[in-house]
Design a protein around this motif. Structure first.
Motif, mmCIF file in Angstrom:
data_model
loop_
_atom_site.group_PDB
_atom_site.id
_atom_site.type_symbol
_atom_site.label_atom_id
_atom_site.label_comp_id
_atom_site.label_asym_id
_atom_site.label_seq_id
_atom_site.Cartn_x
_atom_site.Cartn_y
_atom_site.Cartn_z
ATOM 1 N N GLY A 26 18.271 12.960 -31.223
ATOM 2 C CA GLY A 26 17.577 13.135 -30.150
ATOM 3 C C GLY A 26 17.535 14.570 -29.786
ATOM 4 O O GLY A 26 17.992 15.606 -30.873
ATOM 5 N N SER A 27 17.264 15.061 -28.953
ATOM 6 C CA SER A 27 16.919 16.456 -28.472
ATOM 7 C C SER A 27 18.388 17.257 -28.464
ATOM 8 O O SER A 27 18.498 18.407 -28.845
ATOM 9 C CB SER A 27 16.100 16.909 -27.402
ATOM 10 O OG SER A 27 15.048 16.236 -27.241
ATOM 11 N N SER A 29 21.707 15.436 -29.300
ATOM 12 C CA SER A 29 22.495 14.577 -30.125
ATOM 13 C C SER A 29 21.898 13.659 -30.807
ATOM 14 O O SER A 29 20.815 13.226 -30.903
ATOM 15 C CB SER A 29 23.658 13.757 -29.247
ATOM 16 O OG SER A 29 23.160 13.486 -27.988
ATOM 17 N N GLU A 146 12.178 3.462 -29.140
ATOM 18 C CA GLU A 146 13.407 3.845 -28.365
ATOM 19 C C GLU A 146 13.465 2.819 -27.244
ATOM 20 O O GLU A 146 14.729 2.462 -27.117
ATOM 21 C CB GLU A 146 13.162 5.333 -27.867
ATOM 22 C CG GLU A 146 14.416 5.929 -27.081
ATOM 23 C CD GLU A 146 14.083 7.185 -26.835
ATOM 24 O OE1 GLU A 146 14.222 8.154 -28.040
ATOM 25 O OE2 GLU A 146 14.351 7.842 -25.504
ATOM 26 N N ASP A 168 15.035 5.687 -20.054
ATOM 27 C CA ASP A 168 16.188 6.376 -20.837
ATOM 28 C C ASP A 168 16.214 7.870 -20.413
ATOM 29 O O ASP A 168 15.144 8.427 -20.658
ATOM 30 C CB ASP A 168 15.997 6.150 -22.298
ATOM 31 C CG ASP A 168 16.920 6.902 -23.012
ATOM 32 O OD1 ASP A 168 17.920 6.280 -23.636
ATOM 33 O OD2 ASP A 168 16.919 7.847 -23.581
ATOM 34 N N GLY A 172 16.104 16.072 -23.405
ATOM 35 C CA GLY A 172 14.715 16.671 -23.411
ATOM 36 C C GLY A 172 13.723 15.666 -22.648
ATOM 37 O O GLY A 172 12.623 16.121 -22.171
ATOM 38 N N THR A 173 14.022 14.320 -22.632
ATOM 39 C CA THR A 173 13.010 13.385 -22.137
ATOM 40 C C THR A 173 13.271 12.377 -21.303
ATOM 41 O O THR A 173 14.569 11.995 -21.227
ATOM 42 C CB THR A 173 12.152 12.733 -23.387
ATOM 43 O OG1 THR A 173 13.349 12.035 -24.325
ATOM 44 C CG2 THR A 173 11.674 13.663 -24.480
ATOM 45 N N SER A 194 17.910 15.852 -19.180
ATOM 46 C CA SER A 194 19.020 16.463 -18.485
ATOM 47 C C SER A 194 19.249 17.744 -18.928
ATOM 48 O O SER A 194 19.818 18.658 -17.868
ATOM 49 C CB SER A 194 20.416 15.629 -18.875
ATOM 50 O OG SER A 194 21.266 16.016 -18.220
ATOM 51 N N GLU A 219 26.172 23.377 -18.473
ATOM 52 C CA GLU A 219 26.499 21.880 -18.832
ATOM 53 C C GLU A 219 27.789 21.281 -18.097
ATOM 54 O O GLU A 219 27.756 20.358 -17.453
ATOM 55 C CB GLU A 219 26.213 21.575 -20.224
ATOM 56 C CG GLU A 219 26.423 19.977 -20.573
ATOM 57 C CD GLU A 219 26.289 19.816 -21.981
ATOM 58 O OE1 GLU A 219 26.577 20.718 -22.902
ATOM 59 O OE2 GLU A 219 26.067 18.465 -22.098
ATOM 60 N N LYS A 223 28.060 18.596 -15.197
ATOM 61 C CA LYS A 223 28.961 17.256 -15.411
ATOM 62 C C LYS A 223 30.075 17.138 -14.485
ATOM 63 O O LYS A 223 30.258 16.201 -14.071
ATOM 64 C CB LYS A 223 29.676 17.353 -16.853
ATOM 65 C CG LYS A 223 28.696 17.021 -18.016
ATOM 66 C CD LYS A 223 29.202 16.799 -19.422
ATOM 67 C CE LYS A 223 28.197 16.555 -20.446
ATOM 68 N NZ LYS A 223 28.829 16.704 -21.717
ATOM 69 N N GLY A 299 20.848 6.293 -21.578
ATOM 70 C CA GLY A 299 20.911 7.902 -22.149
ATOM 71 C C GLY A 299 21.986 8.658 -21.289
ATOM 72 O O GLY A 299 22.467 8.185 -20.325
ATOM 73 N N GLY A 300 22.282 10.101 -21.842
ATOM 74 C CA GLY A 300 23.355 10.785 -21.184
ATOM 75 C C GLY A 300 23.091 11.305 -19.945
ATOM 76 O O GLY A 300 23.928 11.262 -18.975
ATOM 77 N N GLY A 301 21.716 11.600 -19.691
ATOM 78 C CA GLY A 301 21.195 12.084 -18.122
ATOM 79 C C GLY A 301 21.579 10.912 -17.049
ATOM 80 O O GLY A 301 21.730 11.427 -15.968
ATOM 81 N N LEU A 303 24.306 9.635 -16.733
ATOM 82 C CA LEU A 303 25.711 9.688 -16.261
ATOM 83 C C LEU A 303 25.837 10.606 -15.113
ATOM 84 O O LEU A 303 26.861 10.869 -14.558
ATOM 85 C CB LEU A 303 26.527 10.251 -17.661
ATOM 86 C CG LEU A 303 26.721 9.007 -18.874
ATOM 87 C CD1 LEU A 303 27.321 9.715 -19.966
ATOM 88 C CD2 LEU A 303 27.640 7.834 -18.380
ATOM 89 N N ARG A 326 25.154 6.138 -23.274
ATOM 90 C CA ARG A 326 24.587 7.004 -24.424
ATOM 91 C C ARG A 326 24.335 6.124 -25.584
ATOM 92 O O ARG A 326 23.719 6.805 -26.694
ATOM 93 C CB ARG A 326 25.492 8.180 -24.578
ATOM 94 C CG ARG A 326 25.090 9.273 -23.595
ATOM 95 C CD ARG A 326 26.181 10.462 -23.985
ATOM 96 N NE ARG A 326 25.629 11.258 -25.185
ATOM 97 C CZ ARG A 326 26.397 11.431 -26.255
ATOM 98 N NH1 ARG A 326 27.639 10.921 -26.375
ATOM 99 N NH2 ARG A 326 25.997 11.819 -27.424
HETATM 100 N N1 LIG Z 1 28.765 12.883 -17.527
HETATM 101 C C1 LIG Z 1 27.586 13.454 -17.653
HETATM 102 N N2 LIG Z 1 27.028 13.687 -16.402
HETATM 103 C C2 LIG Z 1 25.867 14.432 -16.394
HETATM 104 N N3 LIG Z 1 25.070 14.503 -17.473
HETATM 105 C C3 LIG Z 1 25.672 14.214 -18.756
HETATM 106 C C4 LIG Z 1 26.686 13.512 -18.803
HETATM 107 N N4 LIG Z 1 27.097 13.183 -20.146
HETATM 108 C C5 LIG Z 1 25.899 13.647 -21.055
HETATM 109 N N5 LIG Z 1 24.856 14.258 -20.098
HETATM 110 C C6 LIG Z 1 23.782 14.789 -20.401
HETATM 111 O O1 LIG Z 1 22.903 13.999 -21.264
HETATM 112 C C7 LIG Z 1 22.110 14.593 -22.187
HETATM 113 C C8 LIG Z 1 22.270 14.031 -23.506
HETATM 114 O O2 LIG Z 1 21.841 12.756 -23.413
HETATM 115 P P1 LIG Z 1 21.407 11.926 -24.665
HETATM 116 O O3 LIG Z 1 22.359 11.932 -25.799
HETATM 117 O O4 LIG Z 1 20.903 10.562 -24.253
HETATM 118 O O5 LIG Z 1 20.236 12.887 -25.128
HETATM 119 P P2 LIG Z 1 19.312 12.730 -26.672
HETATM 120 O O6 LIG Z 1 19.096 11.401 -26.986
HETATM 121 O O7 LIG Z 1 19.837 13.951 -27.355
HETATM 122 O O8 LIG Z 1 17.844 13.663 -25.774
HETATM 123 P P3 LIG Z 1 16.398 12.821 -25.995
HETATM 124 O O9 LIG Z 1 16.456 11.518 -25.987
HETATM 125 O O10 LIG Z 1 15.607 13.443 -24.807
HETATM 126 O O11 LIG Z 1 15.813 13.668 -27.094
HETATM 127 C C9 LIG Z 1 22.695 15.973 -22.290
HETATM 128 O O12 LIG Z 1 21.756 17.210 -21.585
HETATM 129 C C10 LIG Z 1 24.213 16.236 -21.494
HETATM 130 O O13 LIG Z 1 24.414 17.179 -20.642
#
Ligand SMILES: Nc1ncnc2c1ncn2[C@@H]1O[C@H](COP(=O)(O)OP(=O)(O)OP(=O)(O)O)[C@@H](O)[C@H]1O
Ligand SMILES: [Mg+2]
Length: 363
Positions: A26-27, A29, A146, A168, A172-173, A194, A219, A223, A299-301, A303, A326
């Motif tokens: 991802g963007s 992780s 995805e 999701d 970035g998305t 996010s 960040e 959180k 996805g992390g966003g 959360l 995630r």
């Molecule tokens: N507990 C939390 N509260 C708020 N935001 C969170 C939390 N945990 C993770 N995030 C956010 O989630 C984002 C990462 O999510 P994820 O790993 O799904 O992204 P990604 O897959 O890398 O990105 P993309 O799918 O857009 O390419 C980060 O911006 C992070 O700050």
């Protein structure tokens, strides 16, 4: 005798190569799960590059730890931007490193990998990702959308003929996908995620407090104090440090939960508009299924505190999250290892790959 010998050689081959991998790149992780072992890599999608030589000096967590304090000669590169390859060479380097870390024992070759791709990416963008993965010594790479992976990972059955919707929210998305019978019915990805909340927090502190803070601090504020709905304790605050806009000197300010929520508000609303726009484009039967089932958030966003409540309020649908949102995509990709026929049906690879008869030889 012949068959016994071929069995032995098959075993020998199995010992040399490590097993199948699921890769969600991802963007922000990269998450890799290995069949039978679960998630073995979960690292920031960043490479530290020496500006003079162009060499990668650190990848993943080690590089991320430098963020905001990197030395003069080092710059940090996020090779994927908004879910697509922005820097091919560094994507290759990063994947190679992570795939090596994911491999067990002495093996230096993996049989198969299933990898997620964002909906709507072009053939050229997909080919770049595929080429980067192939250079990481993986025998065969299957690309799966995805949204479908996220749905499977969140527990949607591939047999289910009724529609389910997955939102999701990544770094970035935001990707809205509707699936039924193990296939994508609708998918739409938008470039808001996010990370935009982090940017909004940085901007707010600069404008309202005259303080420049780094991305990791923003960040943390998101959180710890952020919420998509009215915060439970609006006055709760954290002291953050940064650089004064005017004097350039180090300074600290107290930032309240309420203020973080005000900063996040615009982005959270943009995300809900993406979801509502997608819902407005669905066929009536699909809409009726979703009325009963609601949304699944991954996805992390997702959360961010209150995100499910906020989206539920804005869409008039219920919203639920799987246990670890995630890991929904990587879990869904992993389940496809055990469904080789389904994997072949849903893989987005070009024809030449799908027609390769050796693809299922080691199931
Ligand atoms: N507990 C939390 N509260 C708020 N935001 C969170 C939390 N945990 C993770 N995030 C956010 O989630 C984002 C990462 O999510 P994820 O790993 O799904 O992204 P990604 O897959 O890398 O990105 P993309 O799918 O857009 O390419 C980060 O911006 C992070 O700050
Ligand atoms: Mg993602």
């Amino acid at each position: 005798m012949r068959s016994r010998r071929s069995l032995f050689s098959l075993q020998g081959w199995r010992d040399l190569v490590s097993d199948s991998m699921a890769i969600d790149i991802g963007s922000t992780s990269v998450i890799i799960a290995v069949r039978g072992q679960g998630v073995v890599v979960d690292e920031p999608a960043v490479v530290a590059v020496n500006k003079l030589s162009g060499e990668a000096v650190a990848v993943g967590r080690e590089a991320h730890e430098m963020l905001g304090r990197e030395s003069r000669d080092v710059s940090l590169v996020y090779p994927l931007v908004d879910g697509v390859v922005a820097d091919f060479e560094r994507t290759q380097k990063m994947l190679d490193q992570f795939v090596r870390r994911a491999r067990s024992g002495i093996s230096h070759f993996s049989r198969r990998a299933v990898m997620s791709v964002l909906s709507g990416i072009t053939q050229v963008e997909q080919r770049a990702l595929l080429a980067a993965a192939e250079s990481a010594h993986i025998g065969r790479v299957y690309m799966v959308e995805e949204g479908l992976a996220a749905a499977i990972g969140a527990g949607v059955s591939v047999e289910d003929k009724n529609a389910s919707a997955v939102v999701d929210i990544g770094g970035g998305t935001t990707n809205v996908a509707v699936v039924a019978r193990g296939m994508i019915v609708y998918a739409q990805a938008e470039r808001v995620g996010s990370l935009d909340i982090d940017d909004a927090i940085v901007n707010r502190l600069r404008r309202h407090h005259g303080l420049i803070i780094g991305a990791p601090t923003a960040e943390t504020l998101k959180k710890e104090l952020g919420s998509a709905v009215e915060p439970q304790s609006p006055a709760r605050s954290l002291s953050v440090k940064g650089r004064d806009v005017q004097t350039g000197a180090p300074r600290a300010v107290d930032v309240s939960s309420e203020e973080v929520c005000v900063a996040a508000d615009g982005v959270v609303k943009r995300i809900s508009r993406v979801v509502n726009r997608a819902l407005g484009e669905l066929q009536p039967e699909v809409a009726s299924d979703l009325y009963d089932r609601g949304l699944i958030l991954t996805g992390g966003g997702a959360l961010l505190d209150g995100m499910a409540d906020f989206l539920s309020r804005e869409t008039n649908l219920s919203a639920r999250m799987p246990e670890d949102p995630r890991y929904a995509i990587v879990n869904g990709l992993s389940q496809l290892f055990d469904e080789p026929l389904l994997l072949r049906r849903v893989a987005r690879n070009e024809q030449s790959h799908l027609l390769d008869e050796t693809a299922g030889a080691f199931e």
